[in-house]
Design an enzyme around this catalytic site. Structure first.
Site, PDB file in Angstrom:
ATOM      1  N   GLY A  43       0.823  -1.203   0.000  1.00 13.30           N
ATOM      2  CA  GLY A  43       0.000   0.000   0.000  1.00 13.30           C
ATOM      3  C   GLY A  43       0.858   1.255   0.000  1.00 13.30           C
ATOM      4  O   GLY A  43       1.970   1.255  -0.516  1.00 13.30           O
ATOM      5  N   LEU A  44       0.332   2.325   0.587  1.00 12.22           N
ATOM      6  CA  LEU A  44       1.008   3.618   0.637  1.00 12.22           C
ATOM      7  C   LEU A  44       1.396   4.110  -0.752  1.00 12.22           C
ATOM      8  O   LEU A  44       2.510   4.546  -0.989  1.00 12.22           O
ATOM      9  CB  LEU A  44       2.257   3.564   1.522  1.00 12.22           C
ATOM     10  CG  LEU A  44       2.016   3.397   3.025  1.00 12.22           C
ATOM     11  CD1 LEU A  44       3.347   3.353   3.761  1.00 12.22           C
ATOM     12  CD2 LEU A  44       1.170   4.528   3.575  1.00 12.22           C
ATOM     13  N   CYS A  45       0.457   3.964  -1.699  1.00 15.45           N
ATOM     14  CA  CYS A  45       0.741   4.514  -3.019  1.00 15.45           C
ATOM     15  C   CYS A  45      -0.481   5.277  -3.507  1.00 15.45           C
ATOM     16  O   CYS A  45      -0.928   5.126  -4.630  1.00 15.45           O
ATOM     17  CB  CYS A  45       1.160   3.410  -3.984  1.00 15.45           C
ATOM     18  SG  CYS A  45       0.104   1.973  -3.939  1.00 15.45           S
ATOM     19  N   GLY A  46      -1.028   6.120  -2.622  1.00 22.22           N
ATOM     20  CA  GLY A  46      -2.138   6.983  -2.999  1.00 22.22           C
ATOM     21  C   GLY A  46      -3.357   6.192  -3.408  1.00 22.22           C
ATOM     22  O   GLY A  46      -3.639   5.135  -2.861  1.00 22.22           O
ATOM     23  N   ALA A  60       3.111   6.563  -8.242  1.00 25.37           N
ATOM     24  CA  ALA A  60       2.062   6.996  -7.326  1.00 25.37           C
ATOM     25  C   ALA A  60       2.594   7.091  -5.904  1.00 25.37           C
ATOM     26  O   ALA A  60       2.279   8.028  -5.171  1.00 25.37           O
ATOM     27  CB  ALA A  60       0.884   6.026  -7.373  1.00 25.37           C
TER      28      ALA A  60
END
Lengths: 289, 142
Positions: free
Chosen positions: A87-90, A244
């Protein structure tokens, strides 16, 4: 108002978070470059295989491969979702999965069943949470995806297509447009549209010699073509993911700066107030004596 | 000048070789074949083995590449090798597919698949072919 010490601790904690987000931004930047490189180096294969397929289409008219035949009624649909593992990609995965979900809703309304092949952890989690029928999956592709890892999951879908268990196969992934812009897209994989091959380069129309026989060669070619398309999508998705993430982490770092600024201001005010208060207390004490 | 043809060797992950050559030898389905310019159009599966390319410029040394399989397309002046990056075979692909299915099912339930024998066999085949290439390279070195 919070005491000076609490504010100082908070500033420190935000600064630590900022260090992490900044590091992640830099890591994502370098990974994005490599992912873009990989995406580009995957292109020649797709082009070559398309050329060969185009030559074949001209050379061999009488054998129509099942991948090229459109079916009259579509009862079941296959969907391959390409998402990231982490995760942590907008909004990358959210956007792609929202698109997938809207497609699935459409199909359901049309009375079509959907079977899903999930590439990437996020999509897999999402699909199983939503009760979709996940027929195959691959997660944990790492930073350098290999075609080898994708063969199995794709084959499940292709076999289902050949066996008539699904009548169409679609692919959802995030297209890399540039560093700032990535777009979720849906593409139809099967049946392949004939136009996708275009015209052969120089219009050869000689009969090929086949080893071992035409059917085997064409079957293998088609399978590889499909795999190349999916691999391309995975490579592109990975470039998108890192782009992203880079943007998201840059925003997070900037936001941390703002938060630190505000907290610093608050801290200074509190400190000033405490000094003023102390001074006035001393003065009052002196006056009283 | 001698007749030449264009040779491209590509895999799904990268472009391996691109250039002009006057001779190519490849491990085709029914045995090693040699291709000269103006070869008849041919489409063949290739087996794990050595691909030897003799560049058009005769001063350049031969290029020997190892391929683990794939497809070969020959046009009179163009040779395209679509190389596989992985060991392939009907039973291996089958095992991988089963694996992918099992993975999905098991992950939904909350264990790991196997594809041992077929893979081991193919790996052995590949290792033998790799050795043969090394042998060839060594011989040319002296």
């Amino acid at each position: 108002m919070a005491g000076g010490k609490e504010i100082r601790t908070k500033i420190k904690s935000v600064k630590n978070t900022q260090k992490i987000t900044r590091a992640m931004e830099m890591v994502a930047t370098s990974k994005m470059r490599k992912a873009q490189e990989r995406m580009r180096s995957a292109r020649p294969y797709g082009e070559k295989i398309r050329n060969v397929a185009a030559h074949l289409a001209v050379a061999l008219v009488d054998y129509a491969h099942p991948f090229l035949q459109k079916r009259d009624t579509v009862k079941r649909v296959g969907l391959i979702t390409v998402t990231s593992d982490k995760g942590l990609c907008g909004g990358l995965n959210t956007n792609a999965l929202r698109l997938a979900l809207s497609m699935m809703k459409q199909w359901h309304q049309a009375g079509r069943e959907v079977a899903v092949t999930a590439i990437g952890n996020k999509g897999f989690g999402f699909m199983s949470r939503n009760g979709a029928k996940v027929v195959s999956s691959i997660t944990g592709l790492g930073d350098a995806p290999h075609l080898e890892q994708l063969v199995g999951p794709i084959k499940v879908m292709v076999d289902a297509y050949i066996a008539g268990e699904v009548d169409e196969v679609h692919l959802v992934y995030t297209k890399f447009i540039n560093t700032m812009k990535q777009e979720p897209v849906v593409e139809q994989l099967l049946p392949l549209s004939g136009e996708a091959f275009g015209q052969p380069e120089h219009g050869y129309n000689w009969e090929y010699l086949y080893e071992p026989d035409p059917k085997t060669v064409i079957d293998e070619l088609m399978t590889r073509y499909l795999e190349a398309l999916v691999y391309q999508a995975v490579a592109e998705n990975m470039a998108s993911e890192n782009a992203a993430r880079m943007v998201a982490m840059k925003a997070a770092t900037d936001n941390a700066d703002k938060v630190i600024g505000n907290l610093q201001l608050l801290y200074n005010k509190t400190r000033q107030a405490a000094i003023t208060k102390e001074l006035s207390e001393i003065c009052a004490g002196a006056a009283a004596v | 000048m001698a007749m030449t043809m264009h040779v491209d060797v590509v895999s799904a992950e990268e472009l391996i070789y691109s250039g002009t050559a006057e001779f190519v030898s490849a491990p085709a389905e029914k045995g090693e074949i040699g291709i000269l310019p103006r070869h008849a159009p041919l489409l063949s599966r290739i087996r794990p083995g050595a691909l030897r390319i003799k560049p058009a410029n005769s001063n350049d040394p031969d290029v020997v590449l190892y391929v683990s399989g794939g497809l070969l397309e020959v046009q009179p002046h163009v040779v395209t090798v679509l190389a596989d990056t992985a060991i392939r075979g009907a039973d291996i692909d089958e095992a991988k597919a089963r694996d992918a299915k099992a993975r999905a099912e098991e992950a939904l339930k909350g264990k790991s698949g196997a594809m041992d024998f077929a893979l081991a066999q193919a790996e052995l085949l590949e290792a033998v072919a790799k050795l043969a290439v090394l042998e060839k390279l060594k011989k040319r070195g002296h």
